[in-house]
Design an enzyme around this catalytic site. Sequence first.
Site, PDB file in Angstrom:
ATOM      1  CD  GLU A  90      -2.647  -0.753   2.729  1.00 33.55           C
ATOM      2  OE1 GLU A  90      -3.130  -1.790   3.163  1.00 33.55           O
ATOM      3  OE2 GLU A  90      -2.659   0.326   3.366  1.00 33.55           O
ATOM      4  CB  CYS A 331      -0.126   1.490   7.616  1.00 34.55           C
ATOM      5  SG  CYS A 331       1.164   0.337   7.351  1.00 34.55           S
TER       6      CYS A 331
HETATM    7  S1  SF4 Z   1       3.855  -0.413  13.034  1.00 39.01           S
HETATM    8 FE1  SF4 Z   1       5.243  -2.088  13.596  1.00 39.01          FE
HETATM    9  S2  SF4 Z   1       4.440  -3.906  12.516  1.00 39.01           S
HETATM   10 FE2  SF4 Z   1       3.494  -2.097  11.577  1.00 39.01          FE
HETATM   11  S3  SF4 Z   1       4.794  -1.648   9.827  1.00 39.01           S
HETATM   12 FE3  SF4 Z   1       5.522  -0.359  11.518  1.00 39.01          FE
HETATM   13  S4  SF4 Z   1       7.135  -1.593  12.506  1.00 39.01           S
HETATM   14 FE4  SF4 Z   1       5.977  -2.973  11.189  1.00 39.01          FE
END
Ligand code: SF4
Length: 348
Positions: A90, A331
């Site tokens: 994405e 995300c």
């Molecule tokens: S929040 Fe944590 S699990 Fe999600 S993409 Fe970022 S590092 Fe990876």
Amino acid sequence: MEHLSTLSNNKLEKWLNEHNSQAYRRKQIFSWIFERWLQSPLEMQNIPKELREELNSSFASSTSKITDDHSTDDMTDKILIELADGESIENVIIRTEDRTTFCLSSQIGCAVQCHFCASGLDGLIRNLTAEEIIEHLLICCRKANSRPDNIVFMGIGEPLMNIENLIQALDIISSPERFAFSPRRITISTSGWVPGIIKLANIAKPYNLALSLHGTDDTIRAQLIPEKCRYPLSKILEACCEYRNKTRRMITFEYTLLKGVNDSYEQAQKLAQLARKQHAKVNLIPFNTVAETKFIRPDDHHILSFLKILTDNGIQATCRLKKGNNINAACGQLRRSQKNQKQKQEQK
Ligand code: SF4
């Protein structure tokens, strides 16, 4: 097969020479790729037809394509991009009155697997190559029909766990002869991957670093980030300090607000103290519900009170109740919902 977008000047000039073409063609080719965001050399109109065809057969062309596009009222486009191997990632285009920000991914999946995040639910599948990162940036330019004002690596993945490819892509993005984008308008987000922070600090380019702090002590962070990828906060802050000293850039603390976990007013006071000590700005991210997790978003009134504690303490702090929600916390959800749909279809 190599990609034109990541080919060095010398290599392309050598190739042009071997194909009886003059060196100035290199500038024309890069202008088509990085200023007009073309996907295929066949479309490069001021290049002779024969040379276009030779370029097309000698170099790999872009194979990523947009397969889903969610636009929202607040001028945010979340796009799902399918890659050559069938995996997808994405990216998000965020427009405000005065600027456009591209939020790019760095990996397919994520090894960190933060408990509140949809991107890490299935772990890491693979790193994006530098070519893919560039390709996705150019896809966003075509989609937005403009260059971005800011680029943030806050999409799927822990960028600093893919640091070699990330640095290669960043060099091209910031190269005056390629995408010519100021490093000061590029932000790299990290969950606190210390070796990556130190490596990036040693490059000493003025990229902005955003630390996904989410908790002011190791006990709270332990509830959010699995142990396998979590460094002690003291080590992370030491690495951030080194980053600040070497790049002269202010760090941003990203803080996803989760009801009953890290959103108490006492936590706000602690966050203010930490930000002051580290000369950091704070970006509060109201959590966007992820079905597979137990976490809940605090109500808007509480979020604004938390923010006020920070600003009353003299901390430079921001919180976008709507857009921040779309960019950061949600995300990985689009990719996940498409993956679930595919699996259901395969089971039928
Ligand atoms: S929040 Fe944590 S699990 Fe999600 S993409 Fe970022 S590092 Fe990876």
